[in-house]
Every structure is written in C-alpha cells, then in structure tokens.
Design a protein around this motif. Structure first.
Motif, PDB file in Angstrom:
ATOM      1  N   LEU A   1      -0.283  -1.599   7.451  1.00  0.00           N
ATOM      2  CA  LEU A   1       0.938  -2.409   7.197  1.00  0.00           C
ATOM      3  C   LEU A   1       1.027  -2.586   5.926  1.00  0.00           C
ATOM      4  O   LEU A   1       2.139  -2.816   5.240  1.00  0.00           O
ATOM      5  N   ARG A   2       0.012  -3.282   5.260  1.00  0.00           N
ATOM      6  CA  ARG A   2      -0.136  -3.608   3.956  1.00  0.00           C
ATOM      7  C   ARG A   2       0.306  -2.481   2.891  1.00  0.00           C
ATOM      8  O   ARG A   2       0.921  -2.634   1.920  1.00  0.00           O
ATOM      9  N   ALA A   3      -0.347  -1.449   3.081  1.00  0.00           N
ATOM     10  CA  ALA A   3      -0.085  -0.283   2.385  1.00  0.00           C
ATOM     11  C   ALA A   3       1.534   0.254   2.229  1.00  0.00           C
ATOM     12  O   ALA A   3       1.943   0.652   1.308  1.00  0.00           O
ATOM     13  N   GLU A   4       1.902   0.139   3.405  1.00  0.00           N
ATOM     14  CA  GLU A   4       3.552   0.534   3.482  1.00  0.00           C
ATOM     15  C   GLU A   4       4.534  -0.447   3.081  1.00  0.00           C
ATOM     16  O   GLU A   4       5.509  -0.198   2.767  1.00  0.00           O
ATOM     17  N   ALA A   5       4.032  -1.596   2.950  1.00  0.00           N
ATOM     18  CA  ALA A   5       4.953  -2.651   2.822  1.00  0.00           C
ATOM     19  C   ALA A   5       5.011  -2.980   1.261  1.00  0.00           C
ATOM     20  O   ALA A   5       4.004  -2.680   0.509  1.00  0.00           O
ATOM     21  N   ASP A   6       5.949  -3.794   0.784  1.00  0.00           N
ATOM     22  CA  ASP A   6       6.192  -4.119  -0.639  1.00  0.00           C
ATOM     23  C   ASP A   6       5.922  -5.570  -0.790  1.00  0.00           C
ATOM     24  O   ASP A   6       6.760  -6.567  -0.648  1.00  0.00           O
ATOM     25  N   VAL A   7       4.589  -5.919  -1.113  1.00  0.00           N
ATOM     26  CA  VAL A   7       4.079  -7.143  -1.228  1.00  0.00           C
ATOM     27  C   VAL A   7       3.833  -7.582  -2.552  1.00  0.00           C
ATOM     28  O   VAL A   7       3.032  -6.619  -3.161  1.00  0.00           O
ATOM     29  N   ASN A   8       4.453  -8.515  -3.087  1.00  0.00           N
ATOM     30  CA  ASN A   8       4.256  -9.015  -4.581  1.00  0.00           C
ATOM     31  C   ASN A   8       3.889 -10.204  -4.445  1.00  0.00           C
ATOM     32  O   ASN A   8       4.532 -11.313  -4.120  1.00  0.00           O
ATOM     33  N   ILE A   9       2.497 -10.567  -5.012  1.00  0.00           N
ATOM     34  CA  ILE A   9       1.928 -11.978  -5.154  1.00  0.00           C
ATOM     35  C   ILE A   9       1.965 -12.466  -6.681  1.00  0.00           C
ATOM     36  O   ILE A   9       1.633 -11.665  -7.528  1.00  0.00           O
ATOM     37  N   ARG A  10       2.618 -13.361  -6.657  1.00  0.00           N
ATOM     38  CA  ARG A  10       2.785 -14.362  -8.179  1.00  0.00           C
ATOM     39  C   ARG A  10       1.445 -15.182  -8.160  1.00  0.00           C
ATOM     40  O   ARG A  10       1.390 -16.223  -8.008  1.00  0.00           O
TER      41      ARG A  10
ATOM     42  N   MET B   1      -0.818   7.180   7.154  1.00  0.00           N
ATOM     43  CA  MET B   1      -1.785   6.609   7.752  1.00  0.00           C
ATOM     44  C   MET B   1      -1.148   5.647   8.918  1.00  0.00           C
ATOM     45  O   MET B   1      -1.446   5.617  10.072  1.00  0.00           O
ATOM     46  N   LEU B   2      -0.366   4.914   8.601  1.00  0.00           N
ATOM     47  CA  LEU B   2       0.556   3.916   9.473  1.00  0.00           C
ATOM     48  C   LEU B   2       1.302   4.765  10.571  1.00  0.00           C
ATOM     49  O   LEU B   2       1.220   4.447  11.885  1.00  0.00           O
ATOM     50  N   MET B   3       1.915   5.834   9.937  1.00  0.00           N
ATOM     51  CA  MET B   3       2.547   6.626  11.099  1.00  0.00           C
ATOM     52  C   MET B   3       1.369   7.305  12.109  1.00  0.00           C
ATOM     53  O   MET B   3       1.859   7.474  13.577  1.00  0.00           O
ATOM     54  N   ASP B   4       0.248   7.679  11.594  1.00  0.00           N
ATOM     55  CA  ASP B   4      -0.692   8.167  12.648  1.00  0.00           C
ATOM     56  C   ASP B   4      -1.166   6.923  13.676  1.00  0.00           C
ATOM     57  O   ASP B   4      -1.247   7.327  14.779  1.00  0.00           O
ATOM     58  N   ILE B   5      -1.386   5.986  13.004  1.00  0.00           N
ATOM     59  CA  ILE B   5      -1.628   4.847  13.997  1.00  0.00           C
ATOM     60  C   ILE B   5      -0.808   4.500  15.074  1.00  0.00           C
ATOM     61  O   ILE B   5      -0.873   4.358  16.297  1.00  0.00           O
ATOM     62  N   ARG B   6       0.512   4.582  14.725  1.00  0.00           N
ATOM     63  CA  ARG B   6       1.679   4.334  15.410  1.00  0.00           C
ATOM     64  C   ARG B   6       1.792   5.358  16.462  1.00  0.00           C
ATOM     65  O   ARG B   6       2.149   5.001  17.806  1.00  0.00           O
ATOM     66  N   GLU B   7       1.683   6.446  16.167  1.00  0.00           N
ATOM     67  CA  GLU B   7       1.680   7.559  17.090  1.00  0.00           C
ATOM     68  C   GLU B   7       0.687   7.757  18.333  1.00  0.00           C
ATOM     69  O   GLU B   7       0.835   7.845  19.323  1.00  0.00           O
ATOM     70  N   LYS B   8      -0.619   6.823  17.935  1.00  0.00           N
ATOM     71  CA  LYS B   8      -1.563   6.804  18.669  1.00  0.00           C
ATOM     72  C   LYS B   8      -1.545   5.415  19.512  1.00  0.00           C
ATOM     73  O   LYS B   8      -2.395   5.467  20.652  1.00  0.00           O
TER      74      LYS B   8
END
Length: 642
Positions: A628-637, A1-8
C-alpha cells in the motif's frame, strides 16, 4: 506487488486482512482531528493532509495510554528515544491508506449492526435501557459528534469481524510446528572463562602525572566545556494557563450544585481498629495465627469480657492509634485499602467486622459513630471550586493556546514578545545549556535539539512548539552563545584519571580475552588457559536451554551463546562478550541439541500452532502495508514533525 496481493485476497479474505492490519491503527478516529486555521501540515497521503494538530493530539493520546499502562515513570526523553511521535504518524498514514483501500473495495457494515452495538453500550443506558439523550450528552462531554462516533463504531465492527476471520483461517502444518519446537527447545553445551574487572583493575600500575597529562593532551576534545546557549522561552501548560481563565458566577453556582449533590447523603464513619502486621513474605502459619488472634479478640469484645480499646492496647501493631484505643477518627473511602473500605461499607454504628486482610496485615474494625456529611456553604468552598474550574477550563483551552503560541512565534520569528502577549504567559530565561545537558528547561532533549537547530542557533529564529510532556510545550530562542573551550589539566585532573583508568582496564581485559579465545580455538584445555591468571576463572561446560541462566551462566552470556553459529561436528566455537557489571566472558560452545517435538502434549502443540499462525499473519500484514505504501504518494515533512 499490490495487484498480485489483491488478486489473491479477493472476497472475505480481503476484508479479514484489512481488519487485522487496522486494529492497531483504529485506537482513535481521524475526523475529530481535522481542523482549519494555520495548522501546519506534517504529511500528505495521496494529496490528503495530516496536520500537526492531528499528530499532536494522537501522540498525546498514545503517550497518556502508555503512561497509564506502565509500572515505571515515563519521561518525554524516553518517548523521544522510542521515536513514539514518528510511530504515531506512521499509524495515521497507514490508517489513511487502509480507509482508502476499504472505500475502493466498497466494504460496508449495515446500519442496523452499528445501531445494535451502540445500544449495547452500558454507558448510554438510563432506566435499564438505551437512552438517546444520555448517548448524545456523553459524546458531547468527550467533544465528539454522533456522526463521528458512529463512523468509528462502523469501522471498528468491520475490522474486528475480519480480524477474527483471518485468525480462524490461518493454516500451520505439522512439520512447521516440529521445526519451531526443535529451535525453541534447543539446548547448548557451553562453558566460559570469566575475567573479573575489579581484579584486572587492581593489577594495573598507577599512572603518574606525565601519563595523565599526555592522555589529557591526546583526548583534549573529551575534556572541554562544550558549546552552550542561554535561552529565552515561553512554557505552556494547563497549570500556567489556569490563572488567566475567567469563571462566571453561573458556572461557579452550577459547580457548587454538583458539589452539594456529591456531598449530600454521604456518611462519615468514625472508626477504631486493631492491626496485626504481617511481612510481605509471611508464611501461611503466621497468616492464620494472626487471623485467629483477631477472631478470639472479637469474641472477647462481643461477649463484653473486654472493650475494643483494651484489646487494641494489648494487640495492635499500629503505634499511632494503639494508645488511643485504636481510634482512626473519621475514615472515608480510599483512605486505607479497598478491602478495608468494603468491610467498612457493610458496618453500621456499634458493629465490629470479622478480620479483614489488607497489604498491611489483618484488621479488626469497629464503627463507633456515624454522621451525615455536612455540606459547607458556597463561600467556604469558593476558592477550591474556582481552582478546579480554572484548571478544567485551562485543560480545554490548552490546545488552542498552544496552537496560537506556535502560530504567532512562527509568523513573528524574531521575538517572543508578540507570542507572550498573545497568550498571556511570561518570557523566561534559562541557564547555560549544552547539546547534551542542562538544568530546568534545558534538561529536556527536545529543547536542546531545538536550541542547536541551524535556524534557531544561527539565524536566531524562534523554535517550533516543542512537546516535552503531556499537555506541556515550550517555544525557545537563543539569547546568548559561547563556543566550546578546552579545560586546563588542573581543572579536570580527576576526570582525566578516571577516564585513563577505564580505558586501561578495557584494553587489558580485551587483550586478555582475545588471547584466551585464541588459545581455546587452538584446542588448549580451558583450565590450563586460566591457570596463571588470577583474574580469570573457568566455569565447566553444561547443557543450557534459552532462559536457563544462573549464577554460573549469566543471562548476557547465555544470550550470546545462543547467538553463536553452531560449530561443526567434534569442533568448538568461541566468542567474547561483556557482562552488565563490566566483567568480560570468553564463551566456549561445544555442542548443540535440537528440541524434541515428541515431548509436546496436545495442548502445547495447539499453543505452538497458534503462535505460528500469528507470525504468519504478521508477515502478511507487513507485506500488505509495504505494498500500500509503495503504490501511494506519501510525503512526510520531517522538519514539521520535530
């Protein structure tokens, strides 16, 4: 999804989207919160840590902003219900993701643009132009380095420019505007049956003791003393730290010089006034009459026909000064009202103002004496200055002391004594506190939640530092515990009766409302449905738009009516809702008319289009951030947040 958005969104549009997303997240810089030590981590974004200290400071800043902007008193419990700390953490995470995205795309703002913006900030000016020394001093006062501030300006300029570009590029079609108008200006034909709660209550039989005892037994868990704890705690605020702050004689001397500079040259004016009070709802005729009365009084005083004191005794509504000739004594700026201050500033000794309007009414003001403010010697103001200096020092020391409290109480979890000794604050004791209520420190929901946390309650460990207000924290530990215990009927009879009556009323109203709704659905005449029920009234159907509530159509009923699915042609729809005062309402929706776009003028159409453009931008932003959140490695404690 993010790649599609970036292309557009290559090129300037990508800048724009990033800018608009970032505006809400750039209210503070990231760099100023980065610190070392034992600061625990609350989240990681692609391996980059977000610390508890960073979150706490950002949370405190947002909380202070909301308090300053709100007309009502905001409490720590309100912020907790809002989930404000989690919102702030999400904003910091999003900011990290956006900054990373910007770096990847190579976006920059030229140095000369950053310099031009900073030179244009009046707070950094001296002698009519930008002054480097003033610039550095002001930043130092805020605890910010030149590099941090310039980085923030650079980011803000990028985001602001792109934000304006995206807003200008949004495109909305005419059919979309017409569709929104049709929905926004929709009207509905609604009638309602209103069931009066008080009348239903009066019609119910009184319960006997057997009924109440049976109800008590059936709902025993409702009528019990809840499980409770008694807490030991260390509470930390700047006020509690102030007494332990050491202030040097040099600092005191410097503060006294600042105090003298503020006092010297100040004038203290002795003032008389005549007040004609006006109520908040005074009409124009009353306002004009009061002003004219004071104008005539002024003319009489200036001509020498009467003294100010005589006219004050005759006209003034200020009973506290009227018999003293209107004498207010020494008046300083801020004592009465801003418009009063402005008039007073322009008056010299012996001068009388024109009539002045404040929230109290109309004033006539006379300055009868002007004196230079006397500056008291240091010894007279030593205590006051020391108190201010200690408070200032305590506010600066709060975060370090709070961090030490959190660290020591965590590292030595079996006692509060080491933490108490480390920061010089006493261990205090609470009364009994339940999960839902308590006095003193137990009134705070965050404290109660921490007290019944598994580690604190069962392992008897110290809690984490609990933020219960702006610059106000506490660490607790459980000293005593008692289980929930059923209370005998005799002790809670009044509560049992109250609950029984409430449930009986709700049940009776519910049955009545559903029966009437079924009758309406079967096509019965509404006036006949309520004919034999004294507690119910039929309100004839009328056409309403959103927001057109009135006495006959309460706002809760109208909102429910616009939430109903429109009926098929020549049919009706029904629904049941409850009003704020407890009355029950059966709604009958019999018609829906779309709003008429042709009735909009050009200005209204443009406003509608801008609203749609903003909605489109919001949806694009939300999609982009999810990507952005889907492609990132986000770890919340999660445990570290509370």
């Amino acid at each position: 999804m993010l790649m599609d958005i970036r292309e557009k969104i290559r090129g300037w549009l990508a800048y724009v989207i990033v800018g608009l997303i970032s505006i809400p997240f750039m209210l503070w810089g990231v760099g100023e919160y980065m610190g070392g030590g034992s600061d625990p981590t609350v989240a990681e974004v692609d391996g980059e840590e977000i610390t508890a200290r960073e979150l706490d400071r950002a949370f405190a800043e947002r909380r202070a902003q909301l308090i300053a902007e709100s007309d009502e008193q905001l409490t720590a419990e309100m912020f907790e219900e809002m989930g404000l700390k989690r919102q702030v953490l999400d904003e910091i995470i999003n900011e990290r993701l956006l900054v990373s995205f910007i770096r990847e795309q190579g976006y920059v703002v030229p140095d000369d643009r950053v310099a031009a913006v900073i030179r244009g900030i009046s707070a950094f000016h001296a002698d009519g132009g930008f002054d480097r020394e003033t610039y550095e001093r002001r930043l130092a006062q805020q605890g910010m380095s030149v590099e941090q501030f310039e980085n923030d300006v650079r980011r803000d300029q990028l985001f602001n420019t792109l934000d304006r570009a995206l807003i200008g590029s949004a495109f909305v079609t005419d059919p979309e505007v017409r569709q929104l108008v049709a929905l926004r200006d929709q009207s509905r034909e609604v009638g309602l049956i209103r069931i009066d709660r008080e009348q239903v209550a009066e019609s119910l039989p009184e319960p006997d003791e057997a009924d109440l005892r049976a109800y008590h037994e059936e709902h025993a868990e409702t009528f019990e003393r809840p499980e409770q704890v008694r807490l030991a705690y260390i509470e930390i605020t700047p006020e509690r730290l102030a007494a332990s702050q050491d202030i040097s004689e040099a600092a005191l001397a410097s503060a006294y010089e600042d105090y003298k500079a503020r006092q010297e040259g100040e004038e203290a004016k002795r003032v008389r006034h005549i007040l004609i009070q006006l109520p908040d709802d005074a009409d124009a005729a009353d306002v004009d009459a009061a002003r004219e009365s004071l104008e005539q009084a002024r003319a009489t005083i200036v001509s020498g026909e009467a003294s100010f004191a005589e006219k004050a005794a005759e006209l003034s509504d200020d009973t506290s000064s009227r018999d003293e000739g209107g004498d207010l004594g020494r008046v300083r700026e801020g004592d009465i009202a801003e418009s009063f201050d402005q008039a007073l500033a322009s008056l010299g000794e012996g001068e009388i103002s024109e009539p002045v309007r404040t929230r109290f009414g109309w004033h006539l003001i006379e300055v009868y004496d002007v004196e230079e403010a006397a500056v008291p010697p240091l010894e007279e103001v030593r205590g006051e200055l020391l108190e201010d200096l200690r408070q200032d020092a305590a506010e600066r020391a709060y975060y370090d002391a709070a961090e030490e409290l959190a660290s020591v109480s965590y590292e030595q979890p079996d006692s509060l004594v080491p933490a108490s000794e480390a920061i010089g604050l006493p261990i205090e004791q609470s009364g009994w506190v339940s999960r839902d209520s308590g006095d003193g420190i137990g009134q705070h929901a965050g404290v109660r939640d921490a007290a019944f946390d598994e580690g604190v309650l069962e392992e008897r460990f110290n809690s984490q530092l609990i933020e219960i207000g702006s610059s106000h924290g506490v660490v607790v530990r459980v000293e005593d515990y008692r289980e929930a215990q059923p209370l005998p009927f005799e002790e809670v009879e009044a509560q049992v009766r109250e609950q029984w009556e409430r449930d009986a009323i709700d049940e009776a109203m519910g049955e009545m409302a559903e029966s009437m709704r079924a009758a309406l659905d079967d096509g019965s005449d509404p006036s006949q449905v309520v004919a034999d029920e004294p507690a119910a009234d039929w309100v004839e159907a009328g056409w309403y738009q959103r927001g057109e509530s009135d006495e006959q159509m309460p706002v809760e009923a109208l909102q429910a009516a616009f939430g109903m699915t429109p009926p098929a042609s020549d049919a009706v729809a029904s629904a049941v809702t409850t009003l704020r005062n407890g009355d029950r309402v059966v709604l009958r929706l019999s018609g829906v008319r779309a709003g008429e776009p042709t009735e909009l003028d050009a200005e209204a159409r443009q406003l509608m289009a801008r609203q749609l453009e903003a909605n489109q931008s919001d949806r694009l932003i939300a999609t982009f951030m999810r990507s952005l959140r889907a492609e990132a490695d986000v770890n919340i404690r999660e445990r570290a947040i509370d």
